[in-house]
Design a protein around this motif. Structure first.
Motif, PDB file in Angstrom:
ATOM      1  N   GLY A  79      68.159  31.607  50.403  1.00  0.00           N
ATOM      2  CA  GLY A  79      67.638  32.382  49.284  1.00  0.00           C
ATOM      3  C   GLY A  79      68.183  33.800  49.208  1.00  0.00           C
ATOM      4  N   TYR A  92      62.610  29.340  47.115  1.00  0.00           N
ATOM      5  CA  TYR A  92      62.755  28.545  45.903  1.00  0.00           C
ATOM      6  C   TYR A  92      61.850  28.963  44.750  1.00  0.00           C
ATOM      7  N   ASP A 127      69.034  22.194  53.917  1.00  0.00           N
ATOM      8  CA  ASP A 127      68.270  23.407  53.601  1.00  0.00           C
ATOM      9  C   ASP A 127      66.886  23.350  54.248  1.00  0.00           C
ATOM     10  N   ASN A 141      70.736  26.896  52.418  1.00  0.00           N
ATOM     11  CA  ASN A 141      70.283  27.903  51.461  1.00  0.00           C
ATOM     12  C   ASN A 141      69.114  28.687  52.045  1.00  0.00           C
ATOM     13  N   ASN A 190      59.811  28.578  52.363  1.00  0.00           N
ATOM     14  CA  ASN A 190      60.323  27.769  51.256  1.00  0.00           C
ATOM     15  C   ASN A 190      59.873  28.312  49.905  1.00  0.00           C
ATOM     16  N   TYR A 192      61.361  24.112  39.652  1.00  0.00           N
ATOM     17  CA  TYR A 192      61.351  24.304  41.097  1.00  0.00           C
ATOM     18  C   TYR A 192      62.586  23.647  41.687  1.00  0.00           C
ATOM     19  N   LYS A 193      63.460  24.430  42.209  1.00  0.00           N
ATOM     20  CA  LYS A 193      64.663  23.917  42.830  1.00  0.00           C
ATOM     21  C   LYS A 193      64.321  23.438  44.235  1.00  0.00           C
ATOM     22  N   GLU A 194      64.408  22.137  44.412  1.00  0.00           N
ATOM     23  CA  GLU A 194      64.015  21.557  45.685  1.00  0.00           C
ATOM     24  C   GLU A 194      65.135  21.705  46.712  1.00  0.00           C
ATOM     25  N   PRO A 195      64.771  21.862  47.986  1.00  0.00           N
ATOM     26  CA  PRO A 195      65.793  21.986  49.027  1.00  0.00           C
ATOM     27  C   PRO A 195      66.438  20.652  49.345  1.00  0.00           C
TER      28      PRO A 195
END
Length: 373
Positions: A255, A338, A179, A253, A334, A172-175
């Motif tokens: 997405g 992500y 972002d 970001n 979110n 999981y790419k965290e903001p």
């Protein structure tokens, strides 16, 4: 055609109103910049481990010593410096005084580690490296019992000594802070439309223009539709400007699924405008309307994660969080950005539009019961 004319006029009036520009544009963008910069470290989940030193002591003529020296050379590449000592008492004292992360004793019976609890992270890293090395030695010991000639092959450096590895089943790419607040402030700006929507019809009554509109050759439904459409388009325009500023100026970001994100934001705008119009019909006095809308927006923002991330939704306060439309939107967007998960977005849009239809029905019924607007 009459509905579009009313909507166009409403857009012109709203964009010429300084209050609209402050609440729907200036305030969210400034708050996004301030929080995104001020809280940037709070969203950094990575931990930087600086180089650290470890003492080691070799007792006796052990078979493990040669392999341990190879281990020391490899560990140096990762910033771990092993320093040999011959005085166990002074070494333990130095570790206790936090001059070194730990003391490693290499004996015939195996490896022992003395560490200082003040360096918990470095100590855990060191234990992980030593455990990997110990597993390798244990394997060599087992091989020696069946085929002693293969021991050196086991202890030899394979070039793949990744002593510390991190594996995630569901990455999981965290903001980052910017972002997160780009999404949160855009949703908050969309929800601010509720406060201006209160005066779409009430403002006509305050300016005494409702009588002229009622006498004009246009139905109440066309007036209400034009006002609501104008309010929605005004908020959508401001929302798009915020998204573009955050994306191209602040490099936030958004997405790869901007269409889905836009639909969630659009449903948030429709909900906000519908709530504002519905509340304006449900409550009679201006002061009460102002107080209720302001409190409702701020409570929804506080529990919805507009000012700080909400992680625990299972506590008592989580009840209010789950009831906040801003939490629905923030969470859904979110997850789209992500996790590429569209399910929360669909659920959020259904809830937003369902509640919006309910409040618009309340507005229509209330308007029909009134003599004027």
């Amino acid at each position: 055609m009459k509905t579009l004319s009313i909507a166009t006029n409403e857009i012109k009036q709203s964009l010429s109103n300084k209050r609209t520009l402050v609440f729907l544009l200036a305030f969210p963008i400034c708050l996004m910049l301030i929080l995104g910069l001020a809280l940037s470290n709070a969203f950094n989940s990575s931990i930087k481990i600086e180089d650290f030193r470890v003492l080691y002591l070799v007792k006796g003529n052990t078979e493990v010593e040669q392999a341990f020296h190879s281990f020391i050379k490899e560990a140096k590449k990762y910033g771990v410096q092993f320093i040999r000592t011959n005085d166990e008492i002074d070494a333990k004292k130095a570790v206790k005084e936090n001059k070194y992360v730990g003391l490693v004793e290499v004996t015939d019976q195996g490896i022992q580690l003395y560490e200082n609890n003040a360096n918990a992270i470095k100590g855990s890293l060191l234990k992980g490296m030593l455990k990997t090395f110990a597993d390798k030695v244990n394997l060599a010991t087992t091989v020696a019992k069946t085929d002693p000639g293969k021991v050196q092959d086991v202890l030899a450096d394979s070039g793949q000594n990744n002593y510390v590895q991190e594996t995630s089943i569901n990455s999981y790419k965290e903001p980052h802070a910017m972002d997160y607040y780009a999404v949160a402030m855009t949703n908050l700006a969309a929800f601010f439309g509720m406060m201006s929507a209160v005066y779409l019809i009430r403002g006509e009554r305050q300016r005494k223009t409702d009588i002229r509109l009622s006498a004009a050759p246009i139905s109440k439904m066309e007036i209400l539709s034009g006002k609501v459409l104008g309010g929605i388009l005004t908020n959508v325009l401001c929302m798009l400007i915020i998204v573009l500023v955050s994306k191209w100026v602040f490099k936030a970001n958004w997405g790869d699924h901007l269409a889905v994100v836009f639909l969630v934001l659009l449903s948030e705008v429709i909900l906000a405008v519908s709530l504002g119009v519905g509340i304006s019909y449900m409550i009679k006095t201006d002061n009460t309307v102002n107080a209720i809308t302001m409190v409702f927006v701020q409570v929804a923002a506080f529990f919805g994660g507009s000012y700080f991330p909400i992680d625990d939704v299972d506590s008592f306060g989580g009840i209010f969080t789950r009831l906040s439309p801003l939490y629905w939107a923030n969470n859904a967007i979110n997850k789209v950005i992500y996790l590429n998960d569209m399910t929360p977005a669909v659920h959020t849009m259904m809830w937003n539009l369902g509640i919006a239809v309910l409040f618009l029905l309340i507005s229509v019924i209330s308007m029909r019961r009134r003599e004027g607007l």
